[in-house]
Scaffold this motif. Structure first.
Motif, mmCIF file in Angstrom:
data_model
loop_
_atom_site.group_PDB
_atom_site.id
_atom_site.type_symbol
_atom_site.label_atom_id
_atom_site.label_comp_id
_atom_site.label_asym_id
_atom_site.label_seq_id
_atom_site.Cartn_x
_atom_site.Cartn_y
_atom_site.Cartn_z
ATOM 1 N N GLY A 241 73.028 61.002 21.696
ATOM 2 C CA GLY A 241 74.323 61.467 21.208
ATOM 3 C C GLY A 241 75.388 60.411 21.053
ATOM 4 O O GLY A 241 76.571 60.753 20.901
ATOM 5 N N LYS A 242 75.025 59.127 21.057
ATOM 6 C CA LYS A 242 76.042 58.083 20.916
ATOM 7 C C LYS A 242 76.771 58.208 19.579
ATOM 8 O O LYS A 242 77.999 58.167 19.523
ATOM 9 N N THR A 243 76.008 58.364 18.507
ATOM 10 C CA THR A 243 76.617 58.482 17.186
ATOM 11 C C THR A 243 77.441 59.755 17.078
ATOM 12 O O THR A 243 78.541 59.755 16.498
ATOM 13 N N MET B 246 69.955 55.261 25.491
ATOM 14 C CA MET B 246 68.704 55.355 24.747
ATOM 15 C C MET B 246 68.931 56.079 23.419
ATOM 16 O O MET B 246 69.976 56.687 23.189
ATOM 17 N N ASN B 247 67.927 56.022 22.562
ATOM 18 C CA ASN B 247 68.018 56.679 21.265
ATOM 19 C C ASN B 247 68.102 58.199 21.422
ATOM 20 O O ASN B 247 67.555 58.777 22.360
#
Length: 275
Positions: A34-36, A30-31
């Motif tokens: 912390g993916k980026t 989900m947004n």
């Protein structure tokens, strides 16, 4: 060479995290989870351009600048006898690698950053070694370290424009081909065909009518002894000007597919960056 683990301490939204990874990874979620930031942790390790500016207060988890940022990647080098990439890495790290008598021959690359409150800046220092408790500082000159000679990172922005990327680099890709003597006969043939195509285009009634009307409009604005003509860019800019990438399946000789799919465009963009 196999990436096995990434550990992140006090970096952005990661207070403390250890993630098992591989050489190919898919990250989803989900947004705002912390993916980026996860990708940026990897980029700070391997991308000298990103490391150039160091860390600001907001790069420290909850702005806790009293605690160091630490990013560590674990690499398994046990495929040394089978992998040319592993051999190149071992050659680049020199004495920092000592083979322990274990089934897994692990090597660590680590980034640490202590925040300087006076300068409001977090300086980055890189370490590596096969003994996690006694890593040695990676030799560096300016912003470039020995690590950057072993790894070359390309970051493909998810918003990359494939058409702009390809068109921007056409000259770089093809400028040598046009001058090769082995291709000269083919080049002359293409140029002849291009001239013939433009001659035929100029005979079309709709084209002739449009050229005449636009020339009249032009001359109402400025009196010049000129005329407006429509030409294929191939005749003016060269035949590479019209070249664009398509996808062709190996078992389909007659069909070409546009690179319109988002995933396909990113894969092709990555291929161009890598090339």
């Amino acid at each position: 060479m196999k990436f096995t683990k990434l550990s992140i301490e006090n970096f952005r939204n990661f207070e403390s995290a250890t993630i098992n990874i591989d050489n190919k990874n898919v990250i989803f979620g989900m947004n705002d989870i912390g993916k980026t930031n996860f990708l940026y942790a990897l980029r700070f390790l391997f991308d000298p351009e990103l490391r150039r500016n160091g860390f600001g207060p907001s790069d420290y988890n909850n702005h806790n600048v009293d605690k160091n940022i630490s990013i560590t990647i674990t690499i398994d080098l046990s495929d040394f006898n089978q992998s040319e990439d592993t051999k190149k890495l071992v050659a680049a790290i020199h004495g920092a690698h000592t083979s322990p008598p274990l089934e897994e021959d692990l090597f660590y690359i680590q980034l640490k950053s202590e925040f300087n409150k006076k300068e409001e800046y977090g300086n980055i220092v890189l370490f590596w070694g096969s003994d996690y408790e006694n890593l040695v500082e990676i030799p560096s000159r300016g912003n470039v370290s020995a690590l950057d000679k072993a790894f070359k990172v390309f970051y493909v922005n998810p918003l990359v424009n494939l058409d702009r990327l390809f068109n921007k680099n056409k000259k770089l890709f093809f400028e040598q081909s046009e001058g090769q003597s082995a291709d000269q006969d083919i080049i002359d043939t293409i140029k002849g065909l291009t001239c013939n195509v433009n001659d035929e285009i100029g005979k079309l009634t709709t084209i002739k009518k449009f050229q005449e009307e636009i020339t009249k409009e032009y001359k109402t604005l400025r009196r010049e002894n000129v005329s407006v003509e429509l030409k294929s860019e191939m005749a003016i800019k060269g035949f590479f000007s019209d070249v664009i990438p398509y996808i062709k399946k190996d078992d389909d000789n007659d069909r070409y597919y546009p690179t319109s799919g988002d995933g396909r465009r990113k894969m092709l963009s990555y291929s161009i960056f890598n090339y």
